[in-house]
Design an enzyme around this catalytic site. Structure first.
Site, short mmCIF file in Angstrom:
data_model
loop_
_atom_site.label_atom_id
_atom_site.label_comp_id
_atom_site.label_asym_id
_atom_site.label_seq_id
_atom_site.Cartn_x
_atom_site.Cartn_y
_atom_site.Cartn_z
N LYS A 188 0.89 -1.39 0.05
CA LYS A 188 0.32 -0.02 -0.13
C LYS A 188 0.44 1.70 -0.06
O LYS A 188 1.72 1.03 0.24
CB LYS A 188 -0.92 -0.42 1.09
CG LYS A 188 -2.15 -1.31 0.85
CD LYS A 188 -2.98 -0.90 0.34
CE LYS A 188 -3.94 -2.53 -0.27
NZ LYS A 188 -4.31 -2.73 0.20
C1 LIG Z 1 -5.12 -4.52 0.64
C2 LIG Z 1 -6.65 -4.32 0.88
C3 LIG Z 1 -7.33 -4.12 1.85
C4 LIG Z 1 -7.36 -5.50 3.38
O1 LIG Z 1 -5.91 -4.23 4.00
P1 LIG Z 1 -4.69 -5.74 5.24
O2 LIG Z 1 -4.69 -4.32 5.73
O3 LIG Z 1 -4.46 -6.88 4.33
O4 LIG Z 1 -5.94 -6.00 5.77
C5 LIG Z 1 -9.03 -4.28 1.80
N1 LIG Z 1 -9.38 -3.94 1.43
C6 LIG Z 1 -9.28 -3.41 0.03
C7 LIG Z 1 -9.63 -2.68 -1.30
C8 LIG Z 1 -7.33 -3.13 -0.14
O5 LIG Z 1 -7.16 -3.23 -1.09
#
Ligand SMILES: *Cc1c(COP(=O)(O)O)cnc(C)c1O
Length: 379
Positions: A188
């Site tokens: 991210k």
């Molecule tokens: C990455 C992601 C998540 C989950 O995030 P984590 O921190 O890995 O739990 C939820 N929603 C979307 C759209 C994502 O891309």
């Protein structure tokens, strides 16, 4: 010319600042939730907030943030929660973990974001909440969602996993809803490896989410290891174990100090992609009115293109790519309950959307390389 090294879809942008911050915490002797986490929560709130204060519960993932937010807002068995079909597994599975039912709805079109009109059609007297997802870092129609929220007395829990720094009409995502959930997963825009946060306008709600993320034990729990702490602690309700730790928080603090610069780089690469690939294919939505942070750079292939072939040929040229996402209704777990005909917009884009390499670790020559090969492949 084919480059020798593989260009991955994304790499975390880690510098000495992050490494030093992590090492300092590791040497400090305080590894779990503690002062670094509280500092991260404060700084993250201040980074996002506009005219009203915000409160952050630091957690171990965005998935935990979504789950605990729904739990704290009272979502449970018998309730329905509207989720766009174009998202990752986490957005809908958290609803099921609480014994509630996700109700999938269609997307608007090339923004890949929730269609507010279709969401409205899916509202029943069991509907308690909507979880919009700001796909790729482009904001959802927050005005439309606000109208639904008011007219139907719903909760909005935003999945802002892609949207740190995203603005809707100039206002940071995080200021619009009861809770906004962020991800600090390795890929991210702000990367900790694993981590997440629930950001609230109400301090009591943020405290409740943090408490639910630590066994339901009252918020001074972590002070009991300090000299000033008391030995007595109380389990106030059946909570879970989703707390953020100091090592990840230290990485997060270093990343937070660089987030605007990192997002600006992504925006620059996106502009370069758009210029280089104009007339060759379609893009997902962008506009001057909103601030897109391009967590991803999805493109829309021409109808006649074969996505398998396209991805294969990128790979041959040492270019990584991915698909974000296979719509939920296309997965075995959901396909019995949700027929493709319910999602005309998602169906018209399924199999045509591919994410090209995008991260602040790339440079302009990487983008040029991808542009020239995508042009060649699609010729
Ligand atoms: C990455 C992601 C998540 C989950 O995030 P984590 O921190 O890995 O739990 C939820 N929603 C979307 C759209 C994502 O891309």
């Amino acid at each position: 010319m084919i480059r020798e090294d593989f260009l991955p879809l994304a790499k975390p942008d880690i510098t000495d600042l992050e490494v030093d911050a992590a090492v300092e915490v590791i040497r400090s002797g305080w590894l779990t939730t503690g002062p670094k986490v509280f500092e991260f929560q404060d700084k993250f709130s201040r980074y996002l907030q506009e005219d009203q204060p915000l409160y952050t519960a630091g957690l171990n993932s965005c998935t935990s943030a979504l789950f605990l937010s729904l739990k704290a807002l009272g979502i449970g068995p018998g309730d329905e929660v509207i989720v766009p079909t174009w998202t990752f597994a986490a957005t809908s599975l958290v609803v099921e973990w609480l014994g509630a039912s996700p109700v999938l709805c269609d997307i608007e079109g090339p923004s890949l974001n929730i269609c507010v009109k279709d969401a409205q059609k899916k509202i029943t007297d069991k509907t308690k909440a909507i979880i919009p997802v700001h796909m790729a870092g482009y904001p959802c129609d927050m005005d439309g969602l606000e109208t639904l929220r008011n007219n139907y007395n719903l909760k909005i829990i935003e999945d802002a996993a892609h949207a740190i720094g995203t603005k809707y009409r100039g206002v940071n995502i995080g200021n619009f809803s009861d809770v906004t959930c962020f991800s600090f997963y390795a890929t991210k825009n702000l990367a900790m490896g694993e981590g997440g946060a629930a950001v609230c306008r109400d301090n009591a709600l943020a405290d409740r989410i943090a408490k639910l993320g630590y066994f339901g034990i009252n918020k001074d729990a972590f002070k009991r290891y300090e000299k000033a702490g008391t030995w007595l602690y109380d389990i106030e309700e059946a909570g879970y174990k989703c707390n953020l730790d100091s090592v990840h928080a230290a990485l997060g603090l270093a990343q937070l100090s660089r987030i605007d610069a990192m997002n600006d780089k992504r925006r620059g690469f996106a502009a370069q992609y758009r210029e280089g690939l104009a007339n060759v294919l379609e893009f997902t939505e962008d506009s001057d009115e909103h601030h897109h942070v391009f967590h991803l750079f999805p493109i829309i292939l021409p109808r006649q293109a074969d996505i398998h072939d396209f991805i294969f040929r990128l790979k041959e040229r040492n270019i990584g790519s991915s698909v974000h996402f296979t719509p939920l209704h296309r997965h075995s777990h959901y396909s019995d309950r949700f027929a493709p005909e319910l999602f005309p917009k998602a169906e018209s884009l399924f199999g045509r959307v591919v994410s090209l390499p995008m991260c602040s670790k790339m440079d302009e020559s990487d983008v040029d390389y991808v542009v020239s090969h995508v042009r060649e492949i699609l010729k």
